[in-house]
Design an enzyme around this catalytic site. Structure first.
Site, PDB file in Angstrom:
ATOM      1  N   GLU A 130       4.521  -0.839  -3.161  1.00  0.00           N
ATOM      2  CA  GLU A 130       4.003   0.228  -3.075  1.00  0.00           C
ATOM      3  C   GLU A 130       3.969   1.044  -1.313  1.00  0.00           C
ATOM      4  O   GLU A 130       2.845   1.484  -0.832  1.00  0.00           O
ATOM      5  CB  GLU A 130       2.892   0.490  -3.523  1.00  0.00           C
ATOM      6  CG  GLU A 130       2.919  -0.102  -4.826  1.00  0.00           C
ATOM      7  CD  GLU A 130       1.514   0.498  -5.608  1.00  0.00           C
ATOM      8  OE1 GLU A 130       0.316   0.396  -4.857  1.00  0.00           O
ATOM      9  OE2 GLU A 130       1.260   0.707  -7.152  1.00  0.00           O
ATOM     10  N   GLU A 176       5.245  -0.707 -13.284  1.00  0.00           N
ATOM     11  CA  GLU A 176       4.146  -0.479 -13.792  1.00  0.00           C
ATOM     12  C   GLU A 176       3.040   0.194 -14.421  1.00  0.00           C
ATOM     13  O   GLU A 176       3.607   1.165 -14.220  1.00  0.00           O
ATOM     14  CB  GLU A 176       3.380  -1.287 -12.951  1.00  0.00           C
ATOM     15  CG  GLU A 176       3.609  -3.036 -11.570  1.00  0.00           C
ATOM     16  CD  GLU A 176       2.538  -3.147 -10.205  1.00  0.00           C
ATOM     17  OE1 GLU A 176       1.721  -2.174 -10.870  1.00  0.00           O
ATOM     18  OE2 GLU A 176       2.508  -3.235  -9.728  1.00  0.00           O
TER      19      GLU A 176
END
Length: 874
Positions: free
Chosen positions: A431, A494
């Site tokens: 991220e 995810e």
């Protein structure tokens, strides 16, 4: 008898060839040659001090008061929750004495640390020999000049577990704990001056076609640590499970003094190879033999699998050996209650078994850092695909930070690139924002060191699709599958997680909704052919100091995002994952996601991999139905609406081809009547081996009492130590602790659990000597079984009724049934297709079913697993 080369305090590193299923026709048997390589696992005999001793490296230091420990070792044992990460942030020391035989004079001595958290400075006999920064990757130090053969030698390690902002993944906030200590194994490797440093064997670059008579490209780095040039012959043998050579190739090169050379070899074609697949993960062994002139001096080994893995950039599909497969899996943090990351081989391998057999995953992402070699070894053995990535969480530091991260990437790939389970390298910090120069470099490093694998880089859930796409696979968090992905190929890395967290003791509807959200996400993925797959967040609850785990979760410092709790006990979401296993391969299952008490949801959800399920309320059928939720899945979910609560029981019966295949009964919970203790295995090895012991507070009908908070006191005596909390309050009627063996003490570990107004529980774990080097499997202390059956063993809690055995178990497997007190009530080695549990003559109607061997998980209502096994890494 061969003379011992080390003092008895050092146990040898062990290696094993897995039992073979098929042989190569006409192939010659492999013959070992002389090798001067001796690998010794330095797991026992360490002394530990949790203070920064000023002269901790001194050979004359008074060691009185230092604690004797085995490694892996955590610098502190914590509670399972309610602790801050600052408790790990201190300096500590480890010391160990070794006495190599005089016969080893003239050899090279290499100290290998699999991981130290967070950084280490290493001394031998008082002299600093090297240091390493980073909590996750191995480092090896040549200590030849400091070791005195035939005399006592001191290894001392100063471990710095304080926060280090210039060491990845630190520098910003992170949603996991790094922990501290000597968290993985330490090995002493003694070799000839002419020796193999590493090999890399690959059958081909990423391909959508199945391997057909493939050749292997084998790169081998050989070091010449002597003072003169050496004429070196390297022979590479590819050997099947029956010890037959299926390909061999030799090369010769002169290597200058104190230099190394990388050999590049291509083997002859391997005819009709056994392929590494999800259900039959066949492994070969590559033996590299080194000759110094005419004399054999080294033999090095690695296991490999022959397979192709890729994703199609045009269609988005994932292909294994030419077959398109939907990726279905979870993320895994290397976090254990009490221990942090300092888990021994058995526990690391157990996690892989839970993911594969209890949760039915075909893929796992090792978030967000390189994880233990023992975990990857088990993934290789059981057929579990892996996404492995560099350490980090959003933050990217300055130039020194980046250089260290690139070195971590190199070390990770060199260590792990022979694992057939690993599909893709994650070369981007989780991220993080774009950094095209840096991530261009990490992609180049990965492709240079391993051209056989694709790269990926995990992006934020709210990333602009126009984010620079430098990798081979687009991986993004919390993105739903769609018909036309903005980038292909794509995997959701995810999903769900902190968007819908649930403790094991959360409201019933919360637990059900968490499971259904996971089901819905994967259902979308299975419905979109251009989507590679989805990885849920996450497999197990994990320790974290992030706000997701603190402010949002009663300051527990445990992120409650898992499909199982931190003890690895399944929530309802875990049973959804389990329901996606192929019943023909892994057996049928059915599980009621309802506690059937006053206030339970009146929509009853059942997870099953059967064709149909019939629900009964107090014996009255509520209708047999086919899956009516999420039918894109391999096994859709079942839901009955407007079921009126009436105290008694729910029973779900699963049918395959109109035949009863599995059942699950749940009774309205009563008052607790007893405590049960169930170890994962009945035997462990000396030398710091461990097993989990699950605690359940049960009533007269159910294996645990939902929402029970009984305080249970644990006592452990005998040949091992207790790792856990006592007393400990149950969370949803369950908890767990570990028992750990000592350096060399054998015998029994007796565990006892007591609580007010209930019958006490007890369990025994036997500690046996660690294998001498010929056997390395974690279950080697138990009765021997055929390896093919061992890889598909079953252990589950079952209710009285019938259980359909999978096809493989009807061919000579040992079936045993115990009652909850541990009494054996039924045993057969010639089982029928259907096992009738209703009339076996034990009190109560909850049983433990074991199909050999006796190593398997414990769960809240029925699951399957396989045993553990391992090979030496070199």
């Amino acid at each position: 008898m061969k003379k011992a080369l080390f003092s008895a305090a050092i146990a040898p590193v062990v290696a094993i060839l897995a039992f073979g299923l098929l042989s190569s026709v006409g192939a010659a048997p492999f013959e070992h040659q002389n090798s001067n390589r001796i690998e010794t696992q330095l797991d026992t005999g360490w002394l530990y001090n949790d203070k920064d001793v000023s002269n901790g490296q001194s050979t004359s230091l008074n060691e009185t008061g230092w604690m004797r420990v085995c490694v892996p070792h955590a610098n502190i044992i914590t509670k399972h929750a309610f602790f801050a990460e600052q408790v790990f942030n201190f300096l500590s020391w480890y010391r160990k004495h070794i006495t190599p035989s005089e016969e080893l004079a003239g050899r090279r001595f290499l100290l290998e640390f699999e991981a130290v958290s967070i950084s280490a400075t290493v001394y031998v006999n008082g002299t600093e020999v090297g240091s390493h920064r980073g909590a996750y990757t191995p480092f090896t130090i040549d200590v030849t000049d400091q070791i005195n053969a035939g005399r006592d030698n001191l290894i001392a390690v100063r471990v710095d577990s304080r926060r280090q902002s210039d060491v990845p993944p630190e520098g910003g906030g992170i949603d996991f704990m790094i922990f501290g200590g000597m968290v993985r194994n330490v090995n002493l490797i003694v070799v000839d001056p002419l020796y193999v440093e590493w090999i890399f064997a690959s059958n081909q670059n990423p391909s959508q076609s199945a391997p057909s008579n493939p050749t292997l490209t084998v790169k081998t780095r050989v070091n010449n640590g002597s003072s003169s040039a050496k004429s070196c012959v390297v022979t590479t043998n590819v050997v099947d499970k029956d010890n037959n050579v299926v390909a061999t190739v030799s090369s010769m090169e002169s290597i200058a003094a104190n230099r190394s050379h990388e050999f590049s070899q291509t083997t002859p074609a391997i005819s009709n190879p056994m392929l590494w697949t999800l259900d039959t993960p066949y492994l070969y062994t590559v033996y590299t033999q080194v000759q110094d002139g005419e004399t054999y001096v080294d033999e090095y080994r690695e296991r490999i699998g022959i397979r192709t893995m890729t994703m199609n950039k045009s269609t988005g599909g994932f292909y294994l050996n030419g077959k398109q497969i939907k990726l279905f899996g979870q993320n895994r943090h290397e976090t254990y209650p009490y221990l942090g990351r300092a888990a021994p081989k058995r526990l690391q391998r157990k996690d892989a078994d839970i993911l594969k057999y209890e949760m039915g995953c075909n893929m796992v992402r090792t978030s967000h850092y390189p994880q233990a070699p023992d975990f990857f070894d088990r993934c290789d053995e059981i057929g579990l695909i892996v996404l492995e990535e560099i350490p980090g969480w959003m933050h990217v530091g300055g130039s020194a930070w980046k250089e260290l991260e690139k070195q971590v990437l190199r070390d990770m790939i060199i260590r792990d690139r022979n694992h057939p389970s690993i599909f893709t390298w994650g070369v981007r910090v989780n991220e993080s924002a774009d950094d095209n120069v840096f991530y261009g470099e990490t992609n180049d490093i990965a492709h240079e060191l391993d051209p056989s694998r694709l790269t990926c880089g995990v992006r934020r859930s709210n990333s602009d699709p126009a984010t620079s796409f430098l990798e081979d696979i687009w991986t993004q968090n919390f993105i739903d599958a769609s018909p036309n992905p903005p980038n292909m190929p794509v995997i959701t890395s995810e999903e769900i997680g902190h968007g819908y967290p649930a403790n094991s003791f959360s409201r019933e509807d919360t637990l059900v909704n968490q499971a259904l959200l996971h089901a819905a996400s994967h259902n979308k993925s299975y419905g979109e052919s251009k989507w590679g797959g989805v990885l849920g967040w996450c497999a197990f609850d994990y320790a974290s100091g992030h706000s997701n785990a603190v402010e949002k979760n009663e300051n527990r410092f445990v992120s409650n995002h898992g499909a199982a709790d931190i003890f690895r006990i399944l929530k309802f979401a875990g049973y959804f994952y389990q329901s996606q296993r192929d019943p023909k391969v892994y057996g049928p299952m059915v599980h009621i996601a309802n506690f059937w008490r006053n206030g339970s949801p009146n929509s009853v959800v059942v997870f099953s991999n059967c064709d149909q399920v019939e629900l009964f309320v107090n014996g009255t059928s509520q209708k047999k139905i086919s899956p009516n939720l999420y039918n894109n899945l391999p096994s859709g979910c079942y839901q009955w609406n407007s079921i009126s609560y009436s105290s008694g029981n729910l029973k779900a019966v699963g049918y395959i081809n109109n035949q009863e295949a599995a059942s699950h009964t749940w009774h309205t919970p009563g008052s607790p009547t007893k405590v049960t203790l169930t170890p994962d295995t009945s035997a462990i090895f000396t030398g710091g081996d461990m097993t989990r012991v699950v605690i359940m507070v049960a009533d007269d009908n159910n294996p645990f009492v939902p929402y029970d908070k009984t305080s249970v006191t644990i006592s452990v005596s005998g040949a091992g130590d207790f790792i856990g909390e006592s007393p400990i309050a149950m969370e949803n009627g369950v908890s767990a602790f570990y028992v750990r063996s000592r350096a060399s003490e054998t015998g029994e570990i007796t565990c006892r659990a007591t609580a007010s107004n209930v019958t006490a529980g007890s369990a025994t774990v036997t500690v046996v000597p660690k294998p001498d080097g010929k056997t390395a499997t974690a279950e080697a202390a138990l009765p021997a079984v055929t390896r093919s059956i061992a890889q598909k063993s079953i252990f589950k809690r079952v209710m009285a009724g019938s259980f359909v055995l999978p096809r493989w178990a009807r061919e000579g497997a040992l079936v045993r049934v115990y009652d909850l007190s541990g009494k054996l009530v039924y045993r057969t080695s010639t089982p029928e297709a259907v096992l009738n549990l209703s009339g076996i003559g034990a009190a109560g109607n909850v049983y433990l079913l074991r199909i050999s061997p006796e190593i398997s998980p414990v769960s809240r209502g029925g699951t399957m697993s396989a045993p553990a096994a391992r090979h030496g890494n070199h």
